[in-house]
Design a protein around this motif. Structure first.
Motif, PDB file in Angstrom:
ATOM      1  N   ALA A  15      37.914  30.198  53.938  1.00 24.10           N
ATOM      2  CA  ALA A  15      37.677  29.032  53.073  1.00 24.10           C
ATOM      3  C   ALA A  15      37.700  29.402  51.590  1.00 24.10           C
ATOM      4  CB  ALA A  15      36.338  28.387  53.433  1.00 24.10           C
ATOM      5  N   ILE A  16      37.400  30.659  51.281  1.00 26.37           N
ATOM      6  CA  ILE A  16      37.440  31.094  49.870  1.00 26.37           C
ATOM      7  C   ILE A  16      38.860  30.876  49.306  1.00 26.37           C
ATOM      8  CG2 ILE A  16      37.196  33.101  48.320  1.00 26.37           C
ATOM      9  CD1 ILE A  16      34.500  32.204  49.439  1.00 26.37           C
ATOM     10  N   ASN A  17      39.866  31.210  50.126  1.00 25.70           N
ATOM     11  CA  ASN A  17      41.257  30.985  49.691  1.00 25.70           C
ATOM     12  C   ASN A  17      41.526  29.495  49.513  1.00 25.70           C
ATOM     13  OD1 ASN A  17      42.057  33.741  49.785  1.00 25.70           O
ATOM     14  ND2 ASN A  17      42.092  33.599  52.018  1.00 25.70           N
ATOM     15  N   GLN A  18      41.042  28.701  50.464  1.00 23.97           N
ATOM     16  CA  GLN A  18      41.284  27.256  50.389  1.00 23.97           C
ATOM     17  C   GLN A  18      40.603  26.668  49.155  1.00 23.97           C
ATOM     18  OE1 GLN A  18      41.245  27.276  55.171  1.00 23.97           O
ATOM     19  NE2 GLN A  18      41.081  25.235  54.353  1.00 23.97           N
ATOM     20  N   MET A  19      39.378  27.128  48.850  1.00 24.29           N
ATOM     21  CA  MET A  19      38.673  26.607  47.671  1.00 24.29           C
ATOM     22  C   MET A  19      39.394  27.017  46.374  1.00 24.29           C
ATOM     23  SD  MET A  19      36.126  24.684  48.550  1.00 24.29           S
ATOM     24  CE  MET A  19      35.221  24.567  47.024  1.00 24.29           C
ATOM     25  N   HIS A  20      39.840  28.281  46.303  1.00 28.27           N
ATOM     26  CA  HIS A  20      40.616  28.702  45.113  1.00 28.27           C
ATOM     27  C   HIS A  20      41.854  27.817  44.964  1.00 28.27           C
ATOM     28  CE1 HIS A  20      38.731  32.201  43.368  1.00 28.27           C
ATOM     29  NE2 HIS A  20      38.604  32.797  44.543  1.00 28.27           N
ATOM     30  N   ALA A  21      42.543  27.598  46.091  1.00 27.20           N
ATOM     31  CA  ALA A  21      43.776  26.808  46.036  1.00 27.20           C
ATOM     32  C   ALA A  21      43.480  25.372  45.613  1.00 27.20           C
ATOM     33  CB  ALA A  21      44.489  26.845  47.389  1.00 27.20           C
ATOM     34  N   TRP A  22      42.376  24.783  46.129  1.00 28.35           N
ATOM     35  CA  TRP A  22      42.040  23.409  45.717  1.00 28.35           C
ATOM     36  C   TRP A  22      41.856  23.320  44.204  1.00 28.35           C
ATOM     37  CZ3 TRP A  22      43.782  19.895  48.483  1.00 28.35           C
ATOM     38  CH2 TRP A  22      43.669  19.878  49.883  1.00 28.35           C
ATOM     39  N   GLN A  23      41.336  24.409  43.584  1.00 26.94           N
ATOM     40  CA  GLN A  23      41.170  24.375  42.124  1.00 26.94           C
ATOM     41  C   GLN A  23      42.529  24.304  41.412  1.00 26.94           C
ATOM     42  OE1 GLN A  23      38.576  27.799  41.235  1.00 26.94           O
ATOM     43  NE2 GLN A  23      36.891  26.354  40.972  1.00 26.94           N
ATOM     44  N   ASP A  24      43.569  24.858  42.074  1.00 26.03           N
ATOM     45  CA  ASP A  24      44.912  24.875  41.460  1.00 26.03           C
ATOM     46  C   ASP A  24      45.753  23.653  41.821  1.00 26.03           C
ATOM     47  OD1 ASP A  24      44.264  27.314  40.455  1.00 26.03           O
ATOM     48  OD2 ASP A  24      45.768  28.465  41.564  1.00 26.03           O
ATOM     49  N   VAL A  25      45.388  22.961  42.912  1.00 23.55           N
ATOM     50  CA  VAL A  25      46.186  21.810  43.362  1.00 23.55           C
ATOM     51  C   VAL A  25      46.130  20.703  42.319  1.00 23.55           C
ATOM     52  CG1 VAL A  25      46.172  19.897  45.045  1.00 23.55           C
ATOM     53  CG2 VAL A  25      46.031  22.266  45.859  1.00 23.55           C
ATOM     54  N   GLU A  26      47.284  20.113  42.049  1.00 20.60           N
ATOM     55  CA  GLU A  26      47.309  18.973  41.112  1.00 20.60           C
ATOM     56  C   GLU A  26      47.079  17.699  41.888  1.00 20.60           C
ATOM     57  OE1 GLU A  26      50.767  18.848  38.639  1.00 20.60           O
ATOM     58  OE2 GLU A  26      50.543  20.993  38.190  1.00 20.60           O
ATOM     59  N   GLY A  27      46.036  16.936  41.495  1.00 20.73           N
ATOM     60  CA  GLY A  27      45.806  15.629  42.104  1.00 20.73           C
ATOM     61  C   GLY A  27      44.693  15.590  43.123  1.00 20.73           C
ATOM     62  N   ALA A  28      44.000  16.718  43.368  1.00 21.61           N
ATOM     63  CA  ALA A  28      42.877  16.697  44.330  1.00 21.61           C
ATOM     64  C   ALA A  28      41.758  17.611  43.856  1.00 21.61           C
ATOM     65  CB  ALA A  28      43.349  17.126  45.712  1.00 21.61           C
ATOM     66  N   ASP A  29      40.556  17.277  44.277  1.00 16.48           N
ATOM     67  CA  ASP A  29      39.359  18.037  43.910  1.00 16.48           C
ATOM     68  C   ASP A  29      38.397  18.047  45.080  1.00 16.48           C
ATOM     69  OD1 ASP A  29      39.035  19.264  41.537  1.00 16.48           O
ATOM     70  OD2 ASP A  29      38.491  17.445  40.421  1.00 16.48           O
ATOM     71  N   ILE A  30      37.705  19.152  45.284  1.00 11.26           N
ATOM     72  CA  ILE A  30      36.668  19.193  46.322  1.00 11.26           C
ATOM     73  C   ILE A  30      35.338  18.774  45.672  1.00 11.26           C
ATOM     74  CG2 ILE A  30      35.355  20.692  47.892  1.00 11.26           C
ATOM     75  CD1 ILE A  30      38.212  20.060  48.883  1.00 11.26           C
ATOM     76  N   VAL A  31      34.702  17.744  46.253  1.00 10.12           N
ATOM     77  CA  VAL A  31      33.465  17.217  45.656  1.00 10.12           C
ATOM     78  C   VAL A  31      32.236  17.521  46.502  1.00 10.12           C
ATOM     79  CG1 VAL A  31      34.657  15.356  44.431  1.00 10.12           C
ATOM     80  CG2 VAL A  31      33.767  14.930  46.749  1.00 10.12           C
ATOM     81  N   ALA A  32      32.438  17.969  47.758  1.00 13.49           N
ATOM     82  CA  ALA A  32      31.298  18.269  48.631  1.00 13.49           C
ATOM     83  C   ALA A  32      31.701  19.355  49.614  1.00 13.49           C
ATOM     84  CB  ALA A  32      30.863  17.011  49.392  1.00 13.49           C
ATOM     85  N   ILE A  33      30.724  20.175  50.020  1.00 13.73           N
ATOM     86  CA  ILE A  33      30.998  21.212  51.019  1.00 13.73           C
ATOM     87  C   ILE A  33      29.929  21.177  52.100  1.00 13.73           C
ATOM     88  CG2 ILE A  33      32.302  22.782  49.529  1.00 13.73           C
ATOM     89  CD1 ILE A  33      29.687  24.409  49.160  1.00 13.73           C
ATOM     90  N   CYS A  34      30.252  21.760  53.251  1.00 15.54           N
ATOM     91  CA  CYS A  34      29.324  21.750  54.376  1.00 15.54           C
ATOM     92  C   CYS A  34      29.456  23.064  55.140  1.00 15.54           C
ATOM     93  CB  CYS A  34      29.682  20.568  55.288  1.00 15.54           C
ATOM     94  SG  CYS A  34      28.823  20.569  56.864  1.00 15.54           S
ATOM     95  N   ASP A  35      28.348  23.674  55.487  1.00 15.00           N
ATOM     96  CA  ASP A  35      28.336  24.807  56.420  1.00 15.00           C
ATOM     97  C   ASP A  35      26.951  24.856  57.049  1.00 15.00           C
ATOM     98  OD1 ASP A  35      30.242  27.676  56.583  1.00 15.00           O
ATOM     99  OD2 ASP A  35      28.300  27.566  57.582  1.00 15.00           O
TER     100      ASP A  35
END
Ligand code: NAD
Ligand code: 89V
Length: 344
Positions: A15-35
């Motif tokens: 998920a660390i890779n996915q979170m880094h990638a979300w920071q670079d994606v244009e047009g989307a943002d992660i606003v909440a996480i769950c574990d």
């Protein structure tokens, strides 16, 4: 541009890779996480500055406030979480392996279809720069019609230190890694009609198979071999490169170690460097995989905005997942498996 809001469930190793990638994606943002593990929730929440944190996925969905969910947990929870997303009509991304069984995977696709929501499997390997380069070379017609292929991933890399659960399952290399290689074979040579497989366990410290050799008959008449191994001690460790050989009616193509693509075709021989980019947050040798995570997440975001179908939709991935199930069935029975019959 309005940002599409996402929530990520499962704050583990990948998920660390996915979170880094979300920071670079244009047009989307992660606003909440769950574990459900408070330590992982804190590590990822603090690292990526996410304030909305949940230990329970049901509570996350009940609160809402996001447009899609990215499920980055291991396979045991995939069906329950995808069905939870469907019941809240929230578009979902689900990590590979999609499900524990083909029956579960079919039920997940059906649940999302009934709810009218997009479902994408996070099958990122076909998004790697070298794999896309092979696809483009083939589509250019340079080698004519392909009639034979080999998709090979042979390594001695220690995957167990980062992902200890990989040593513990009855199934290992086909379910975890071969699933990517089989997907690449489908992506390059098209869907498969029948399959024969042989497996071995070489490493005595793990439970599942770490070597598999799979013969595929493709719908277009081509034959290919998918061979995967985590027991291969090579002079130069190639992890995590997939090597490809294709022979066509007008030429041939070789993707070899070091991201070298050689095409011998109607226009002569060309050699190109198809190395992935080293993104600022990436590290070798994982950068090839990490770049593909950004590519697939950007693709999801673009398709969600445009109401388009993703390349690795749940429905598409059933055809890859069936190959995984068939490979285990063939290795156990010694028989060739009819893929069409499994998908009906
Ligand atoms: P992990 O065990 O490190 O992380 C999973 C996390 O999910 C853990 O923190 C766990 O507490 C949490 N979790 C599990 N069930 C949950 C639930 N119901 N609710 C909330 N949290 C829950 O695993 P990982 O190595 O990060 O792998 C995750 C998935 O990613 C696996 O399916 C794996 O196959 C896949 N993976 C994909 C790639 C790739 O390149 N596509 C690479 C590595 C791993
Ligand atoms: O992609 C994966 O699922 C990983 C790895 C490349 C290490 O096999 O588990």
């Amino acid at each position: 541009m309005t940002e599409i809001k996402g929530a990520l469930i499962g704050c583990g190793f990948f998920a660390i890779n996915q979170m880094h990638a979300w920071q670079d994606v244009e047009g989307a943002d992660i606003v909440a996480i769950c574990d459900r593990d408070p330590e992982r929730l804190k590590i990822v929440g603090d690292q990526f500055g996410i304030q909305r944190r949940y230990s329970d996925a049901a509570a996350l969905f009940a609160d809402g406030g996001f447009d899609f969910v990215d499920i980055a947990t291991t396979v045991q929870s995939h069906r329950a979480l995808v069905e939870m997303a469907a019941s809240h009509k929230i578009p979902a991304i689900c990590q590979k392996p999609f499900a524990k069984t083909l029956g579960d995977a079919k039920a997940m696709v059906e649940a999302c279809a009934q709810a009218g929501i997009p479902l994408m499997v996070h099958e990122n390997f076909r998004w790697q720069t070298p794999i896309q380069a092979v696809k483009n070379a083939l589509q250019s017609g340079a080698i004519g019609e392909p009639f034979w292929g080999r998709f090979s991933f042979r390594s001695g890399y220690d995957v167990f230190s980062g992902q200890p659960y990989l040593a513990e399952g009855e199934r290992f290399i086909i379910e975890d890694l071969g699933i990517h290689t089989l997907d690449i074979a489908r992506f390059i040579l098209g869907d498969v009609t029948s399959l024969t497989a042989r497996t071995k366990r070489v490493n005595p410290k793990i439970k599942g198979e770490d070597v598999a050799t799979i013969l595929l008959d493709h719908e277009n008449g081509a034959t290919s071999v998918v061979d995967v191994s985590y027991a291969s001690k090579l002079a130069k460790e190639p992890f995590p490169e997939t090597l490809i050989e294709l022979d066509g009616t007008s030429g041939s193509l070789r993707l070899s170690q070091g991201y070298r693509l050689e095409v011998a075709g109607i226009d002569g021989v060309t050699v190109s460097d198809v190395s992935p980019r080293l993104l600022p947050w990436a590290s070798r040798p994982w950068h090839n995989i990490q770049e593909s995570v950004l590519a697939i997440q950007q693709h999801w975001t673009d398709q969600l905005a445009d109401h388009g179908e993703t390349s690795t939709s749940g429905a598409d991935n059933l055809k890859t997942f069936a190959l995984v199930e068939a490979a285990y069935e063939s290795a156990a029975s010694g028989q060739a498996i009819d893929i069409g019959a499994m998908l009906r």
